[in-house]
Design an enzyme around this catalytic site. Structure first.
Site, PDB file in Angstrom:
ATOM      1  N   ASP A  43       3.565  -4.929   0.428  1.00 50.24           N
ATOM      2  CA  ASP A  43       3.567  -4.667   1.877  1.00 50.24           C
ATOM      3  C   ASP A  43       3.579  -5.967   2.666  1.00 50.24           C
ATOM      4  O   ASP A  43       4.256  -6.101   3.680  1.00 50.24           O
ATOM      5  CB  ASP A  43       2.326  -3.852   2.277  1.00 50.24           C
ATOM      6  CG  ASP A  43       2.437  -2.392   1.889  1.00 50.24           C
ATOM      7  OD1 ASP A  43       1.422  -1.687   2.023  1.00 50.24           O
ATOM      8  OD2 ASP A  43       3.517  -1.962   1.446  1.00 50.24           O
ATOM      9  N   ASP A  49       1.043  -2.256  -4.293  1.00 48.50           N
ATOM     10  CA  ASP A  49       1.480  -1.685  -3.014  1.00 48.50           C
ATOM     11  C   ASP A  49       1.119  -2.629  -1.866  1.00 48.50           C
ATOM     12  O   ASP A  49       1.960  -3.001  -1.053  1.00 48.50           O
ATOM     13  CB  ASP A  49       0.790  -0.322  -2.829  1.00 48.50           C
ATOM     14  CG  ASP A  49       1.367   0.467  -1.662  1.00 48.50           C
ATOM     15  OD1 ASP A  49       1.285   1.704  -1.709  1.00 48.50           O
ATOM     16  OD2 ASP A  49       1.890  -0.145  -0.723  1.00 48.50           O
ATOM     17  N   ASP A  58       7.425   3.283   0.729  1.00 48.37           N
ATOM     18  CA  ASP A  58       6.021   2.886   0.748  1.00 48.37           C
ATOM     19  C   ASP A  58       5.117   4.104   0.884  1.00 48.37           C
ATOM     20  O   ASP A  58       4.018   4.161   0.335  1.00 48.37           O
ATOM     21  CB  ASP A  58       5.767   1.906   1.904  1.00 48.37           C
ATOM     22  CG  ASP A  58       4.330   1.423   1.921  1.00 48.37           C
ATOM     23  OD1 ASP A  58       3.897   0.908   2.948  1.00 48.37           O
ATOM     24  OD2 ASP A  58       3.628   1.580   0.902  1.00 48.37           O
ATOM     25  N   ASP A  61       5.430   6.033  -2.757  1.00 50.35           N
ATOM     26  CA  ASP A  61       4.974   5.450  -4.031  1.00 50.35           C
ATOM     27  C   ASP A  61       3.584   5.948  -4.430  1.00 50.35           C
ATOM     28  O   ASP A  61       3.339   6.291  -5.588  1.00 50.35           O
ATOM     29  CB  ASP A  61       5.050   3.917  -4.000  1.00 50.35           C
ATOM     30  CG  ASP A  61       4.262   3.277  -2.861  1.00 50.35           C
ATOM     31  OD1 ASP A  61       4.327   2.041  -2.731  1.00 50.35           O
ATOM     32  OD2 ASP A  61       3.606   4.011  -2.098  1.00 50.35           O
TER      33      ASP A  61
HETATM   34  C1  LIG Z   1       7.403   7.445  16.000  1.00 50.91           C
HETATM   35  C2  LIG Z   1       8.190   7.503  17.218  1.00 50.91           C
HETATM   36  C3  LIG Z   1       7.429   7.210  18.478  1.00 50.91           C
HETATM   37  C4  LIG Z   1       9.509   6.890  17.256  1.00 50.91           C
HETATM   38  C5  LIG Z   1       9.996   6.164  16.049  1.00 50.91           C
HETATM   39  C6  LIG Z   1      11.382   5.674  16.287  1.00 50.91           C
HETATM   40  C7  LIG Z   1      11.952   4.867  15.152  1.00 50.91           C
HETATM   41  C8  LIG Z   1      13.017   3.954  15.681  1.00 50.91           C
HETATM   42  C9  LIG Z   1      10.889   4.049  14.411  1.00 50.91           C
HETATM   43  C10 LIG Z   1      11.113   4.112  12.908  1.00 50.91           C
HETATM   44  C11 LIG Z   1      10.332   3.045  12.219  1.00 50.91           C
HETATM   45  C12 LIG Z   1       9.871   3.532  10.871  1.00 50.91           C
HETATM   46  C13 LIG Z   1      10.988   3.346   9.898  1.00 50.91           C
HETATM   47  C14 LIG Z   1       8.637   2.777  10.420  1.00 50.91           C
HETATM   48  C15 LIG Z   1       7.657   3.676   9.669  1.00 50.91           C
HETATM   49  C16 LIG Z   1       6.270   3.297  10.045  1.00 50.91           C
HETATM   50  C17 LIG Z   1       5.171   3.550   9.029  1.00 50.91           C
HETATM   51  C18 LIG Z   1       4.797   5.020   9.022  1.00 50.91           C
HETATM   52  C19 LIG Z   1       5.519   3.072   7.652  1.00 50.91           C
HETATM   53  C20 LIG Z   1       4.302   2.749   6.833  1.00 50.91           C
HETATM   54  O1  LIG Z   1       3.925   3.934   6.154  1.00 50.91           O
HETATM   55  C21 LIG Z   1       2.908   3.666   5.305  1.00 50.91           C
HETATM   56  C22 LIG Z   1       2.627   4.965   4.641  1.00 50.91           C
HETATM   57  C23 LIG Z   1       2.119   4.680   3.239  1.00 50.91           C
HETATM   58  O2  LIG Z   1       0.971   3.875   3.331  1.00 50.91           O
HETATM   59  P1  LIG Z   1       0.282   3.422   1.943  1.00 50.91           P
HETATM   60  O3  LIG Z   1       1.242   2.666   1.083  1.00 50.91           O
HETATM   61  O4  LIG Z   1      -0.991   2.770   2.279  1.00 50.91           O
HETATM   62  O5  LIG Z   1      -0.068   4.835   1.290  1.00 50.91           O
HETATM   63  P2  LIG Z   1       0.200   5.383  -0.181  1.00 50.91           P
HETATM   64  O6  LIG Z   1       1.308   4.658  -0.850  1.00 50.91           O
HETATM   65  O7  LIG Z   1       0.297   6.855  -0.106  1.00 50.91           O
HETATM   66  O8  LIG Z   1      -1.209   5.094  -0.917  1.00 50.91           O
HETATM   67  C24 LIG Z   1      -1.521   3.843  -1.411  1.00 50.91           C
HETATM   68  C25 LIG Z   1      -2.369   4.166  -2.624  1.00 50.91           C
HETATM   69  O9  LIG Z   1      -1.576   4.878  -3.562  1.00 50.91           O
HETATM   70  C26 LIG Z   1      -1.819   4.396  -4.874  1.00 50.91           C
HETATM   71  N1  LIG Z   1      -0.629   3.721  -5.415  1.00 50.91           N
HETATM   72  C27 LIG Z   1       0.352   3.285  -4.586  1.00 50.91           C
HETATM   73  C28 LIG Z   1       1.460   2.687  -5.122  1.00 50.91           C
HETATM   74  C29 LIG Z   1       1.541   2.528  -6.536  1.00 50.91           C
HETATM   75  N2  LIG Z   1       2.626   1.935  -7.099  1.00 50.91           N
HETATM   76  N3  LIG Z   1       0.537   2.969  -7.350  1.00 50.91           N
HETATM   77  C30 LIG Z   1      -0.561   3.556  -6.797  1.00 50.91           C
HETATM   78  O10 LIG Z   1      -1.510   3.937  -7.531  1.00 50.91           O
HETATM   79  C31 LIG Z   1      -2.994   3.426  -4.746  1.00 50.91           C
HETATM   80  O11 LIG Z   1      -4.188   4.160  -4.860  1.00 50.91           O
HETATM   81  C32 LIG Z   1      -2.824   2.938  -3.332  1.00 50.91           C
HETATM   82  O12 LIG Z   1      -4.058   2.473  -2.767  1.00 50.91           O
HETATM   83  O13 LIG Z   1       1.779   5.694   5.501  1.00 50.91           O
HETATM   84  C33 LIG Z   1       1.503   6.978   5.173  1.00 50.91           C
HETATM   85  C34 LIG Z   1       2.608   7.968   5.650  1.00 50.91           C
HETATM   86  C35 LIG Z   1       2.899   7.961   7.149  1.00 50.91           C
HETATM   87  C36 LIG Z   1       1.802   8.604   7.950  1.00 50.91           C
HETATM   88  C37 LIG Z   1       4.216   8.689   7.436  1.00 50.91           C
HETATM   89  C38 LIG Z   1       5.392   7.973   6.858  1.00 50.91           C
HETATM   90  C39 LIG Z   1       6.704   8.577   7.331  1.00 50.91           C
HETATM   91  C40 LIG Z   1       7.899   7.795   6.919  1.00 50.91           C
HETATM   92  C41 LIG Z   1       7.587   6.344   6.586  1.00 50.91           C
HETATM   93  C42 LIG Z   1       8.909   7.791   8.076  1.00 50.91           C
HETATM   94  C43 LIG Z   1      10.199   7.079   7.646  1.00 50.91           C
HETATM   95  C44 LIG Z   1      11.037   6.748   8.820  1.00 50.91           C
HETATM   96  C45 LIG Z   1      11.868   7.937   9.311  1.00 50.91           C
HETATM   97  C46 LIG Z   1      12.936   8.227   8.290  1.00 50.91           C
HETATM   98  C47 LIG Z   1      12.385   7.547  10.701  1.00 50.91           C
HETATM   99  C48 LIG Z   1      13.910   7.383  10.761  1.00 50.91           C
HETATM  100  C49 LIG Z   1      14.318   6.465  11.889  1.00 50.91           C
HETATM  101  C50 LIG Z   1      15.848   6.491  12.114  1.00 50.91           C
HETATM  102  C51 LIG Z   1      16.164   6.083  13.531  1.00 50.91           C
HETATM  103  C52 LIG Z   1      16.551   5.638  11.090  1.00 50.91           C
HETATM  104  O1  LIG Z   2      -4.746  -2.927   8.097  1.00 48.21           O
HETATM  105  P1  LIG Z   2      -3.248  -2.986   8.280  1.00 48.21           P
HETATM  106  O2  LIG Z   2      -2.604  -3.832   7.214  1.00 48.21           O
HETATM  107  O3  LIG Z   2      -2.829  -3.319   9.653  1.00 48.21           O
HETATM  108  O4  LIG Z   2      -2.713  -1.473   8.020  1.00 48.21           O
HETATM  109  C1  LIG Z   2      -3.032  -0.868   6.778  1.00 48.21           C
HETATM  110  C2  LIG Z   2      -1.791  -0.845   5.904  1.00 48.21           C
HETATM  111  O5  LIG Z   2      -1.401  -2.179   5.610  1.00 48.21           O
HETATM  112  C3  LIG Z   2      -2.083  -0.109   4.601  1.00 48.21           C
HETATM  113  O6  LIG Z   2      -0.879  -0.008   3.855  1.00 48.21           O
HETATM  114  C4  LIG Z   2      -2.602   1.288   4.881  1.00 48.21           C
HETATM  115  O7  LIG Z   2      -2.945   1.886   3.644  1.00 48.21           O
HETATM  116  C5  LIG Z   2      -3.831   1.250   5.753  1.00 48.21           C
HETATM  117  O8  LIG Z   2      -4.193   2.590   6.045  1.00 48.21           O
HETATM  118  C6  LIG Z   2      -3.563   0.511   7.056  1.00 48.21           C
HETATM  119  O9  LIG Z   2      -2.620   1.224   7.804  1.00 48.21           O
HETATM  120 MG   LIG Z   3       2.512   2.990  -0.521  1.00 48.51          MG
HETATM  121 MG   LIG Z   4       1.793   0.363   1.327  1.00 56.69          MG
END
Ligand SMILES: CC(C)CCC[C@@H](C)CCC[C@@H](C)CCC[C@@H](C)CCOC[C@@H](COP(=O)(O)OP(=O)(O)OC[C@H]1O[C@@H](n2ccc(N)nc2=O)[C@H](O)[C@@H]1O)OCC[C@H](C)CCC[C@H](C)CCC[C@H](C)CCCC(C)C
Ligand SMILES: O=P([O-])([O-])O[C@@H]1[C@@H](O)[C@H](O)[C@@H](O)[C@H](O)[C@@H]1O
Ligand SMILES: [Mg+2]
Ligand SMILES: [Mg+2]
Length: 191
Positions: free
Chosen positions: A90, A86, A65, A68
């Protein structure tokens, strides 16, 4: 919180997204893979009842996610259709991530309500945006935080199930608070 971490995560995500682009993937294909991984999550929980395997698939789906959008932007194909795809996927993923907790022994009614609250939090953001009000980043726990809490529930379940239970109820209360915050935000911003 997670919304604020976006820029920091780019350093990690960009090389991975670049590899996916080189491999020929489109953003939409990565989005679809993220949904597939959430179905794998459901299957893993259903057939193995193994929370750590569930966590791994949750992590992979979440990573996809995050990737993408990067892939779409790198290809110069980011746009409204991908944004719709997306966000729509979600919601389906959130339903599976949270709903599957019933298979791990969490209370069915409260879990169903939690799914509804989580989807409603996202809905209020989308509805607010349609009314010209920015709700993204507003509220105690956005989707990213909710998924991290689900991840922690899964992580602790085999070792300290009481911690998982506490986190579950904490997620439930925090989600209700977030829903109320967003409702208040929009109502007070409207004439
Ligand atoms: C954190 C600690 C305190 C401890 C954690 C311990 C663990 C046990 C917890 C692990 C849980 C974890 C797996 C959950 C992850 C949470 C969360 C970050 C996941 C959600 O991330 C969302 C991400 C993307 O958001 P969007 O989809 O909104 O953003 P984009 O896709 O970039 O933009 C959308 C935008 O793009 C265009 N578009 C999209 C798609 C498409 N097909 N066409 C398009 O044109 C369009 O314009 C759309 O509007 O959030 C952003 C990143 C985030 C800040 C960091 C993410 C890191 C990663 C998910 C971490 C993975 C987990 C890691 C491997 C941990 C391993 C755990 C192990 C124990 C297995
Ligand atoms: O509003 P919400 O659904 O709780 O959370 C949102 C996510 O669903 C979305 O993917 C991300 O782009 C936004 O920044 C916000 O984090
Ligand atoms: Mg995404
Ligand atoms: Mg998303």
């Amino acid at each position: 919180m997670i919304t604020n971490l976006r820029s920091a995560s780019k350093k990690v995500l960009r090389p991975m997204a670049s590899a996916l682009v080189k491999a020929g993937f489109t953003g939409n294909q990565v989005t679809a893979l993220g949904l597939v991984m959430s179905l794998v999550y459901l299957g893993v929980i259903y057939f193995t009842r193994n929370p750590l395997l569930g966590l791994l698939t949750l992590a992979i789906s979440s990573l996809l996610d995050a990737l993408d959008g990067e892939v779409a932007r790198m290809r110069g194909l980011a746009g409204p259709k991908g944004s719709f795809l997306d966000s729509s996927f979600d919601r389906l993923e959130d339903t599976l991530f949270i709903g599957s907790l019933v298979l791990l022994g969490f209370p069915p009614l409260l879990t169903a309500i939690l799914v509804g609250i989580s989807l409603s939090i996202s809905y209020l953001r989308a509805k607010a945006e349609s009314l010209g009000i920015k709700a993204e980043g507003k509220g105690l726990i956005e989707r990213g935080e909710r998924l991290i809490l689900v991840g922690l529930i899964l992580l602790f379940l085999p070792f300290l199930p009481l911690i998982s239970t506490v986190i579950f109820y904490g997620l439930f209360v925090a989600s209700i608070i977030t829903l109320g915050q967003r409702f208040h935000l929009v109502m007070s911003a409207l004439p």
